[in-house]
Write a protein that holds these residues in place. Structure first.
Motif, PDB file in Angstrom:
ATOM      1  N   GLU A 122     104.473  -1.002  69.990  1.00  0.00           N
ATOM      2  CA  GLU A 122     105.198  -2.093  69.330  1.00  0.00           C
ATOM      3  C   GLU A 122     104.230  -2.962  68.529  1.00  0.00           C
ATOM      4  O   GLU A 122     104.541  -3.396  67.425  1.00  0.00           O
ATOM      5  CB  GLU A 122     105.920  -2.977  70.361  1.00  0.00           C
ATOM      6  CG  GLU A 122     107.112  -2.332  71.042  1.00  0.00           C
ATOM      7  CD  GLU A 122     106.724  -1.380  72.180  1.00  0.00           C
ATOM      8  OE1 GLU A 122     105.514  -1.127  72.408  1.00  0.00           O
ATOM      9  OE2 GLU A 122     107.647  -0.864  72.835  1.00  0.00           O
ATOM     10  N   PHE A 163     103.344  -1.236  65.405  1.00  0.00           N
ATOM     11  CA  PHE A 163     104.491  -1.280  64.495  1.00  0.00           C
ATOM     12  C   PHE A 163     104.576  -2.634  63.787  1.00  0.00           C
ATOM     13  O   PHE A 163     104.759  -2.713  62.572  1.00  0.00           O
ATOM     14  CB  PHE A 163     105.785  -0.985  65.266  1.00  0.00           C
ATOM     15  CG  PHE A 163     107.000  -0.999  64.394  1.00  0.00           C
ATOM     16  CD1 PHE A 163     107.324   0.106  63.611  1.00  0.00           C
ATOM     17  CD2 PHE A 163     107.817  -2.127  64.331  1.00  0.00           C
ATOM     18  CE1 PHE A 163     108.445   0.088  62.786  1.00  0.00           C
ATOM     19  CE2 PHE A 163     108.933  -2.156  63.504  1.00  0.00           C
ATOM     20  CZ  PHE A 163     109.249  -1.044  62.739  1.00  0.00           C
ATOM     21  N   GLU A 164     104.392  -3.710  64.565  1.00  0.00           N
ATOM     22  CA  GLU A 164     104.445  -5.064  63.967  1.00  0.00           C
ATOM     23  C   GLU A 164     103.328  -5.263  62.943  1.00  0.00           C
ATOM     24  O   GLU A 164     103.549  -5.873  61.891  1.00  0.00           O
ATOM     25  CB  GLU A 164     104.298  -6.138  65.053  1.00  0.00           C
ATOM     26  CG  GLU A 164     105.575  -6.380  65.824  1.00  0.00           C
ATOM     27  CD  GLU A 164     105.305  -7.110  67.147  1.00  0.00           C
ATOM     28  OE1 GLU A 164     104.248  -7.787  67.264  1.00  0.00           O
ATOM     29  OE2 GLU A 164     106.147  -6.980  68.055  1.00  0.00           O
ATOM     30  N   GLY A 200     102.011  -2.936  61.212  1.00  0.00           N
ATOM     31  CA  GLY A 200     102.458  -2.129  60.061  1.00  0.00           C
ATOM     32  C   GLY A 200     103.432  -2.899  59.193  1.00  0.00           C
ATOM     33  O   GLY A 200     103.344  -2.891  57.960  1.00  0.00           O
ATOM     34  N   GLU A 201     104.356  -3.620  59.856  1.00  0.00           N
ATOM     35  CA  GLU A 201     105.348  -4.401  59.096  1.00  0.00           C
ATOM     36  C   GLU A 201     104.663  -5.495  58.269  1.00  0.00           C
ATOM     37  O   GLU A 201     105.065  -5.779  57.149  1.00  0.00           O
ATOM     38  CB  GLU A 201     106.382  -5.019  60.046  1.00  0.00           C
ATOM     39  CG  GLU A 201     107.329  -3.989  60.646  1.00  0.00           C
ATOM     40  CD  GLU A 201     108.014  -3.134  59.585  1.00  0.00           C
ATOM     41  OE1 GLU A 201     108.775  -3.674  58.761  1.00  0.00           O
ATOM     42  OE2 GLU A 201     107.760  -1.906  59.564  1.00  0.00           O
ATOM     43  N   LYS A 202     103.621  -6.092  58.855  1.00  0.00           N
ATOM     44  CA  LYS A 202     102.887  -7.126  58.110  1.00  0.00           C
ATOM     45  C   LYS A 202     102.274  -6.536  56.840  1.00  0.00           C
ATOM     46  O   LYS A 202     102.278  -7.160  55.783  1.00  0.00           O
ATOM     47  CB  LYS A 202     101.770  -7.725  58.974  1.00  0.00           C
ATOM     48  CG  LYS A 202     102.291  -8.777  59.918  1.00  0.00           C
ATOM     49  CD  LYS A 202     101.140  -9.533  60.582  1.00  0.00           C
ATOM     50  CE  LYS A 202     101.653 -10.260  61.809  1.00  0.00           C
ATOM     51  NZ  LYS A 202     100.660 -10.320  62.890  1.00  0.00           N
ATOM     52  N   TYR A 203     101.716  -5.335  56.969  1.00  0.00           N
ATOM     53  CA  TYR A 203     101.138  -4.685  55.777  1.00  0.00           C
ATOM     54  C   TYR A 203     102.232  -4.362  54.760  1.00  0.00           C
ATOM     55  O   TYR A 203     102.052  -4.544  53.559  1.00  0.00           O
ATOM     56  CB  TYR A 203     100.376  -3.412  56.173  1.00  0.00           C
ATOM     57  CG  TYR A 203      98.994  -3.697  56.716  1.00  0.00           C
ATOM     58  CD1 TYR A 203      97.924  -3.951  55.856  1.00  0.00           C
ATOM     59  CD2 TYR A 203      98.752  -3.725  58.085  1.00  0.00           C
ATOM     60  CE1 TYR A 203      96.650  -4.215  56.336  1.00  0.00           C
ATOM     61  CE2 TYR A 203      97.484  -3.991  58.595  1.00  0.00           C
ATOM     62  CZ  TYR A 203      96.436  -4.235  57.715  1.00  0.00           C
ATOM     63  OH  TYR A 203      95.181  -4.503  58.196  1.00  0.00           O
ATOM     64  N   ARG A 204     103.370  -3.884  55.248  1.00  0.00           N
ATOM     65  CA  ARG A 204     104.465  -3.551  54.335  1.00  0.00           C
ATOM     66  C   ARG A 204     104.900  -4.770  53.517  1.00  0.00           C
ATOM     67  O   ARG A 204     105.178  -4.656  52.326  1.00  0.00           O
ATOM     68  CB  ARG A 204     105.689  -3.058  55.119  1.00  0.00           C
ATOM     69  CG  ARG A 204     105.688  -1.570  55.345  1.00  0.00           C
ATOM     70  CD  ARG A 204     106.989  -1.135  56.033  1.00  0.00           C
ATOM     71  NE  ARG A 204     106.700  -0.139  57.050  1.00  0.00           N
ATOM     72  CZ  ARG A 204     106.346   1.113  56.781  1.00  0.00           C
ATOM     73  NH1 ARG A 204     106.281   1.542  55.536  1.00  0.00           N
ATOM     74  NH2 ARG A 204     106.067   1.943  57.753  1.00  0.00           N
ATOM     75  N   ARG A 205     104.940  -5.925  54.197  1.00  0.00           N
ATOM     76  CA  ARG A 205     105.353  -7.144  53.487  1.00  0.00           C
ATOM     77  C   ARG A 205     104.363  -7.506  52.389  1.00  0.00           C
ATOM     78  O   ARG A 205     104.709  -8.223  51.453  1.00  0.00           O
ATOM     79  CB  ARG A 205     105.519  -8.305  54.479  1.00  0.00           C
ATOM     80  CG  ARG A 205     106.801  -8.172  55.315  1.00  0.00           C
ATOM     81  CD  ARG A 205     107.180  -9.487  55.984  1.00  0.00           C
ATOM     82  NE  ARG A 205     106.307  -9.818  57.103  1.00  0.00           N
ATOM     83  CZ  ARG A 205     106.467  -9.353  58.347  1.00  0.00           C
ATOM     84  NH1 ARG A 205     107.463  -8.540  58.637  1.00  0.00           N
ATOM     85  NH2 ARG A 205     105.642  -9.702  59.306  1.00  0.00           N
ATOM     86  N   ASN A 210     103.119  -5.240  50.507  1.00  0.00           N
ATOM     87  CA  ASN A 210     103.185  -4.062  49.629  1.00  0.00           C
ATOM     88  C   ASN A 210     102.141  -2.999  49.900  1.00  0.00           C
ATOM     89  O   ASN A 210     101.805  -2.224  49.021  1.00  0.00           O
ATOM     90  CB  ASN A 210     103.102  -4.476  48.155  1.00  0.00           C
ATOM     91  CG  ASN A 210     104.434  -5.007  47.687  1.00  0.00           C
ATOM     92  OD1 ASN A 210     105.482  -4.491  48.093  1.00  0.00           O
ATOM     93  ND2 ASN A 210     104.401  -6.048  46.877  1.00  0.00           N
ATOM     94  N   LYS A 264     100.945   0.379  52.251  1.00  0.00           N
ATOM     95  CA  LYS A 264     101.634   1.515  52.888  1.00  0.00           C
ATOM     96  C   LYS A 264     100.888   1.946  54.143  1.00  0.00           C
ATOM     97  O   LYS A 264      99.924   2.700  54.083  1.00  0.00           O
ATOM     98  CB  LYS A 264     101.710   2.683  51.906  1.00  0.00           C
ATOM     99  CG  LYS A 264     102.650   2.440  50.732  1.00  0.00           C
ATOM    100  CD  LYS A 264     103.459   3.690  50.449  1.00  0.00           C
ATOM    101  CE  LYS A 264     104.613   3.426  49.501  1.00  0.00           C
ATOM    102  NZ  LYS A 264     104.371   3.927  48.157  1.00  0.00           N
TER     103      LYS A 264
END
Ligand SMILES: *Cc1c(COP(=O)(O)O)cnc(C)c1O
Length: 325
Positions: free
Chosen positions: A130, A133-134, A136-141, A143, A145
């Motif tokens: 988890e 994953f979190e 990863g989400e920070k990186y996605r925000r 932009n 990958k």
């Protein structure tokens, strides 16, 4: 059988050498060592063989940052950090230990410029996935990958690193004029064992594949079964890989992962002095002690030509130097 595509980033084939000096029962058994600690320097050990597959997939998906996790002295994380630097990718590591001195692999991870999140043993055990994953989400925000690789790189994809190693060993058998009856290796997150095991089953090699577990008795077999299932699925196999010949030995694990015992420390020191080869107290020392001890006991599984795979881990010895002084 469909083997996934991969990069070519390992120094292979790694050499096979005789290990007579520490063989307690020559003739009954011939002991050899395959030097997977030579797969690279910064990327030394078994993990880089799995990264050939992980990084290929990550790059195909356009990833620009690798996220993975491990113990503070993780060889897997050190290889990840080095490879990310080499391929101009970001690297974010989730390491288990609330605070620590920079030494060994952990020091190298910093040298390679990895971002590091340190977490407690408890959080690591219960929520490392988890947390990755979190992150990863920070990186996605932003932009970016991200591409998440599980602990040890062990899943159905990483498994093919040691499926291929098995093929490499078959080719070396031809060159050397030796047939190995038994292949043994340290078993941690199960990917290395699963790769060797699956190749032996699918190709009808008839060898004994032994995993000296250094991780934990709990869930050890389930980890291997899960990886085999995923691997069979990736390879497009119609039927599951037989589970009948899985052999994990727990007799040299001691009190748990990375916990040493006096016999192990003596063995690592003696091996270094007798052979010029350094094994580590977490993985290869325990596994090689296992192989040598089982030969001494004349365990039938270790009769004939026995190949021990040295899976690396030498940087991990430096933070434990006091054990040996
Ligand atoms: C990770 C590791 C292993 C165990 O490999 P798994 O695929 O996790 O079972 C063995 N030796 C060394 C040195 C390692 O770093």
């Amino acid at each position: 059988m469909k083997i996934p595509e991969k990069l070519s980033i390992c120094n292979i084939p790694t050499p096979i050498q005789e290990l007579g000096a520490i063989n307690p029962d020559k003739g009954w058994s011939n002991l050899y060592i395959k030097r997977d600690d030579y797969t690279g320097l910064e990327t030394s050990g078994n993990k880089v063989r799995k990264f050939e597959f992980h990084l290929k997939r990550a790059m195909d998906q356009g990833a620009d940052v690798i996220i993975t996790c491990g113990g503070l002295q993780s060889n897997h994380c050190r290889a990840a950090a080095s490879l990310a630097a080499r391929f101009s990718m970001g690297c974010h590591l989730v390491l288990r230990e609330p605070d620590a001195l920079p030494d060994g692999n952990y020091f190298l991870c910093q040298m390679f410029g990895a971002e590091i999140t340190l977490i407690s043993w408890d959080r690591y055990a219960n929520s490392r996935n988890e947390i990755m994953f979190e992150i990863g989400e920070k990186y996605r925000r932003k932009n970016r990958k991200p591409y998440i690789i599980p602990e040890g790189g062990s899943n159905g994809l990483g498994m093919f690193g040691y499926y291929n190693t098995y093929l490499e060993i078959l080719a070396q058998e031809q060159e050397l004029g030796i047939r190995f009856d038994t292949i043994c290796v340290a078993d941690g997150t199960g990917g290395t064992y699963s790769g060797l095991y699956s190749a032996n089953e699918l190709l009808g090699g008839g060898k004994q594949i032994v995993g000296f577990n250094v991780y934990s008795r709990d869930g050890a077999k389930e980890r291997v079964l899960h990886i085999l299932e995923e691997g069979a699925c990736i390879a497009g196999l119609g039927s599951p890989i037989s589970k009948d010949n899985i052999y994990q030995n727990f007799d040299y694990l001691g009190d748990g992962y990375a916990i040493v015992y006096p016999k192990l420390v003596d063995f690592i020191r003696q091996t270094a002095r007798a052979t010029g080869i350094v094994t580590d107290p977490v993985y290869t020392g325990k596994a090689l002690l296992g192989a040598v001890s089982e030969i001494a006991k004349r365990n039938a599984m270790f009769k004939g030509n026995v190949l021990f795979i040295h899976t690396g881990g030498q940087f991990g010895i430096f933070p434990r130097r006091e054990l040996f002084m």
